[in-house]
Write a protein that holds these residues in place. Sequence first.
Motif, PDB file in Angstrom:
ATOM      1  N   LYS A  40       0.846  -1.194   0.000  1.00 49.24           N
ATOM      2  CA  LYS A  40       0.000   0.000   0.000  1.00 49.24           C
ATOM      3  C   LYS A  40       0.880   1.242   0.000  1.00 49.24           C
ATOM      4  O   LYS A  40       1.830   1.338   0.796  1.00 49.24           O
ATOM      5  N   VAL A  41       0.571   2.196  -0.867  1.00 53.76           N
ATOM      6  CA  VAL A  41       1.310   3.463  -0.875  1.00 53.76           C
ATOM      7  C   VAL A  41       0.321   4.626  -0.937  1.00 53.76           C
ATOM      8  O   VAL A  41      -0.793   4.475  -1.441  1.00 53.76           O
ATOM      9  N   ILE A  42       0.747   5.752  -0.378  1.00 53.30           N
ATOM     10  CA  ILE A  42      -0.042   6.982  -0.503  1.00 53.30           C
ATOM     11  C   ILE A  42       0.663   7.897  -1.495  1.00 53.30           C
ATOM     12  O   ILE A  42       1.879   8.097  -1.402  1.00 53.30           O
ATOM     13  N   ILE A  43      -0.094   8.418  -2.453  1.00 53.93           N
ATOM     14  CA  ILE A  43       0.481   9.390  -3.380  1.00 53.93           C
ATOM     15  C   ILE A  43      -0.306  10.695  -3.240  1.00 53.93           C
ATOM     16  O   ILE A  43      -1.542  10.695  -3.283  1.00 53.93           O
ATOM     17  N   CYS A  44       0.435  11.781  -3.080  1.00 55.82           N
ATOM     18  CA  CYS A  44      -0.178  13.109  -2.964  1.00 55.82           C
ATOM     19  C   CYS A  44      -0.292  13.711  -4.359  1.00 55.82           C
ATOM     20  O   CYS A  44       0.693  13.762  -5.095  1.00 55.82           O
ATOM     21  N   VAL A 103       5.038   7.152   1.257  1.00 59.44           N
ATOM     22  CA  VAL A 103       4.245   8.304   0.839  1.00 59.44           C
ATOM     23  C   VAL A 103       5.043   9.054  -0.237  1.00 59.44           C
ATOM     24  O   VAL A 103       6.182   9.451   0.002  1.00 59.44           O
ATOM     25  N   GLY A 104       4.430   9.205  -1.401  1.00 59.54           N
ATOM     26  CA  GLY A 104       5.079   9.915  -2.497  1.00 59.54           C
ATOM     27  C   GLY A 104       4.512  11.313  -2.635  1.00 59.54           C
ATOM     28  O   GLY A 104       3.290  11.506  -2.549  1.00 59.54           O
ATOM     29  N   ILE A 105       5.386  12.287  -2.830  1.00 60.91           N
ATOM     30  CA  ILE A 105       4.933  13.679  -2.915  1.00 60.91           C
ATOM     31  C   ILE A 105       5.860  14.459  -3.837  1.00 60.91           C
ATOM     32  O   ILE A 105       7.047  14.143  -3.949  1.00 60.91           O
ATOM     33  N   VAL A 106       5.299  15.478  -4.480  1.00 65.90           N
ATOM     34  CA  VAL A 106       6.096  16.298  -5.396  1.00 65.90           C
ATOM     35  C   VAL A 106       6.563  17.545  -4.649  1.00 65.90           C
ATOM     36  O   VAL A 106       5.739  18.307  -4.130  1.00 65.90           O
ATOM     37  N   HIS A 107       7.870  17.731  -4.590  1.00 67.82           N
ATOM     38  CA  HIS A 107       8.445  18.863  -3.864  1.00 67.82           C
ATOM     39  C   HIS A 107       8.247  20.164  -4.639  1.00 67.82           C
ATOM     40  O   HIS A 107       7.969  21.214  -4.051  1.00 67.82           O
ATOM     41  N   ALA A 108       8.403  20.096  -5.937  1.00 70.28           N
ATOM     42  CA  ALA A 108       8.241  21.277  -6.806  1.00 70.28           C
ATOM     43  C   ALA A 108       7.387  20.837  -7.979  1.00 70.28           C
ATOM     44  O   ALA A 108       7.877  20.169  -8.883  1.00 70.28           O
ATOM     45  N   GLU A 109       6.100  21.177  -7.931  1.00 71.32           N
ATOM     46  CA  GLU A 109       5.149  20.687  -8.945  1.00 71.32           C
ATOM     47  C   GLU A 109       5.306  21.527 -10.225  1.00 71.32           C
ATOM     48  O   GLU A 109       4.885  22.683 -10.297  1.00 71.32           O
ATOM     49  N   THR A 110       5.928  20.921 -11.230  1.00 71.83           N
ATOM     50  CA  THR A 110       6.261  21.617 -12.471  1.00 71.83           C
ATOM     51  C   THR A 110       5.024  21.983 -13.274  1.00 71.83           C
ATOM     52  O   THR A 110       5.078  22.826 -14.157  1.00 71.83           O
ATOM     53  N   SER A 111       3.899  21.370 -12.992  1.00 73.58           N
ATOM     54  CA  SER A 111       2.692  21.693 -13.767  1.00 73.58           C
ATOM     55  C   SER A 111       1.970  22.923 -13.215  1.00 73.58           C
ATOM     56  O   SER A 111       1.139  23.509 -13.910  1.00 73.58           O
ATOM     57  N   THR A 112       2.295  23.333 -11.977  1.00 72.79           N
ATOM     58  CA  THR A 112       1.585  24.473 -11.383  1.00 72.79           C
ATOM     59  C   THR A 112       2.514  25.552 -10.809  1.00 72.79           C
ATOM     60  O   THR A 112       2.117  26.704 -10.690  1.00 72.79           O
ATOM     61  N   VAL A 169       9.042   9.674  -0.101  1.00 70.98           N
ATOM     62  CA  VAL A 169       9.663   9.704  -1.428  1.00 70.98           C
ATOM     63  C   VAL A 169       9.285  11.015  -2.106  1.00 70.98           C
ATOM     64  O   VAL A 169       8.095  11.322  -2.236  1.00 70.98           O
ATOM     65  N   ALA A 170      10.283  11.793  -2.527  1.00 70.07           N
ATOM     66  CA  ALA A 170       9.992  13.120  -3.078  1.00 70.07           C
ATOM     67  C   ALA A 170      10.478  13.286  -4.513  1.00 70.07           C
ATOM     68  O   ALA A 170      11.587  12.890  -4.865  1.00 70.07           O
ATOM     69  N   ASP A 171       9.607  13.898  -5.319  1.00 68.78           N
ATOM     70  CA  ASP A 171       9.948  14.317  -6.679  1.00 68.78           C
ATOM     71  C   ASP A 171      10.625  15.678  -6.577  1.00 68.78           C
ATOM     72  O   ASP A 171       9.997  16.666  -6.196  1.00 68.78           O
ATOM     73  N   MET A 172      11.929  15.723  -6.885  1.00 73.35           N
ATOM     74  CA  MET A 172      12.674  16.975  -6.790  1.00 73.35           C
ATOM     75  C   MET A 172      13.201  17.397  -8.152  1.00 73.35           C
ATOM     76  O   MET A 172      14.245  18.036  -8.257  1.00 73.35           O
ATOM     77  N   VAL A 173      12.452  17.053  -9.194  1.00 73.60           N
ATOM     78  CA  VAL A 173      12.906  17.311 -10.562  1.00 73.60           C
ATOM     79  C   VAL A 173      13.171  18.806 -10.750  1.00 73.60           C
ATOM     80  O   VAL A 173      14.199  19.200 -11.278  1.00 73.60           O
TER      81      VAL A 173
END
Lengths: 391, 391
Positions: free
Chosen positions: B85-89, B138-147, B168-172
């Motif tokens: 089970k994972v949580i995605i924000c 828990v996955g989350i985007v640190h800097a949301e490139t779409s917004t 787990v963080a998206d730091m793209v």
Amino acid sequence: MNQLNPPSRLLMGPGPSNAAPEVLRAMSTPLLGHLDPAFLHIMNETMDLLRTVYQTDNKVTLAMSGTGSAGMETLFVNLVEPDDKVIICVNGLFGHRMVDVASRCGAEVIEVHAPWGEIIQPEDVKRTLSKHPEVKLVGIVHAETSTGVKQPLDEISTIVHEHDALLVADMVTSLGGSPTEIDKIGVDAAYSGTQKCLSIPPGLAPVTLNDRAVEVISNRKTKVQSWYLDLSMIQNYWSDERFYHHTAPISMIYALREGLRLIVDEGLENVYARHERYGRALQAGLEALGLELVVKNAQHRLCQLTSVKVPEGFDEANGRKYLLDEYGLEFGGGLGELKGKAWRIGLMGYNANWRNVTFALAALENSLRTQGLEVNQGAGIAAAQSALQNL
Amino acid sequence: MNQLNPPSRLLMGPGPSNAAPEVLRAMSTPLLGHLDPAFLHIMNETMDLLRTVYQTDNKVTLAMSGTGSAGMETLFVNLVEPDDKVIICVNGLFGHRMVDVASRCGAEVIEVHAPWGEIIQPEDVKRTLSKHPEVKLVGIVHAETSTGVKQPLDEISTIVHEHDALLVADMVTSLGGSPTEIDKIGVDAAYSGTQKCLSIPPGLAPVTLNDRAVEVISNRKTKVQSWYLDLSMIQNYWSDERFYHHTAPISMIYALREGLRLIVDEGLENVYARHERYGRALQAGLEALGLELVVKNAQHRLCQLTSVKVPEGFDEANGRKYLLDEYGLEFGGGLGELKGKAWRIGLMGYNANWRNVTFALAALENSLRTQGLEVNQGAGIAAAQSALQNL
């Protein structure tokens, strides 16, 4: 920290091979956006060039954003669904890798083996297919980079299609070095890398799939397990849809476009002939130095990559270190069964020329001498020269 | 066919951003072999630099051979096993992508949502974790490139670790543009791309994992479904083992080494301050032109990427085409919910400077005028200048 300043190398191993100067220049070209009309034009040119070099009219002919192994994985994750039966032909390291990749896709893998250094026998494929008529695809390595074997595909293609399976070929070391003849042979899907005979740095995996293979993907019942390598979505970006999937590796695609352009400008037949000439000359030179080639049958030897046995009593790792330190010359070591027992010498793309044949034979002769081996002085280069005249 | 000769562009979209000149020079550096001691030295330097820029001591800090999305897939295929089970924000496109990628790994995904343009609320993560205490990550985007949303991570990190899950963080888009503070915040695993604030062409995915994350991988009961992205094998190549996995993309690693070197030479704090200064100045300028920013709360706005709403009655696609054709200036269009409704303007890495702020505001003002919008002449640049003085 200082600016990057790596030493100069002549890369005559199994790849990466040296990139062409035009390609290196392309790598430093300022970027375009991945949705810029000017970049989309370059993508279209690249696909056209890739079709020419793969010798195919396949619509789905594009470059995956990873190295050659990502190309292998692309074809298996897209073509295979869990519990599908596949046959993988294994006569070297890259056949083994294919088994691993296919298994991770949930395939039931049946292996057909041949000894390292020999080709896969068509009758072995035929027998195995007769036993397992439900097999979905047969995977085979066209140019086995771990041994230097060139696999004939014609007969196997006929057998595979008689059983209504797909033929999937690893063309990492063959593309741009020897004929790939996708359409003529009837290869349903193939993948390659950029760092071998295309004279481009490693980083992209050109793939091509015909309509039969594309149909198999369209008829999938399950989602492709890899988002990054999902060909239907990637094809939407490379087609007129131009639908954003991931940010394309712009500079590598610049390089691919330039590397392919150089091949098409030289002419495919000329490029193949050049690899043939200098590869055969090198092989004659190595034998004249008293060395034994791994692939016994001359007809099954690649020209762009030659495996040669390390002589008895010679320290292989030290010999390669000597070449690298004294000459900036890189040969490849053996992999798997051949670890410590063979060198792999590449003459790929831009590097396939007479200067490199002469230099490599001279340096190798010297390296044998430094470890006290008796060498027939100058015999290698003389034999190479003579082979060249008789070709 | 002619030599490659793309038009000149100022890339002020969401990436790729323009590469630094030093990086472009590195791209054209002749190749080393992927097992050459000189290349292994460059890999070690690159890992050290990457640790500095990620702000971590994590041993496993390396670059995957694919673009940023391959980094996302790397973390999920390695950390997740079927039925975990994972949580995605989800508060933008890249959260949606994470859901898709995690699902393809066989994860049971629970989504926590926030409106596009707003941050994920820590209490929502807390509530969801309380309902599903067995969640693995828990996955989350640190800097949301779409917004253009900058997600605070401190509080969420505490909550996630209270529930013994991994963060787990998206730091793209954050890496090298704003503080990532992996160790300080306690991010267990993160991935990024090269084409944003690192001023490097797209093509690599820098990832970092701490010991907790590495242990989760060591304790897997099933094989990683991707051979190409199998971190244990890749770590064997990037570590002292130097065990061959796939041929590393040499030139891209050259570029990464150079891009990171420039950041470390400038100093992380200086780099962050530069992004902050010019990003805030641009945002002030856009508002002075009468435009509305997508992210309402100024504290939650990224500096390196600003989303701005397209004014009523303005043809968005034509406006962008005008900028590209007349000025060689690229803005990004909106994605998903914001398609046709917003521009995304990047000031990333090498591009984050005053010249580009001024030029972009001038060009944008002109583009608004060409479609007959009333514009307060020169107000954008004046407001940007004034914001700069007050920062």
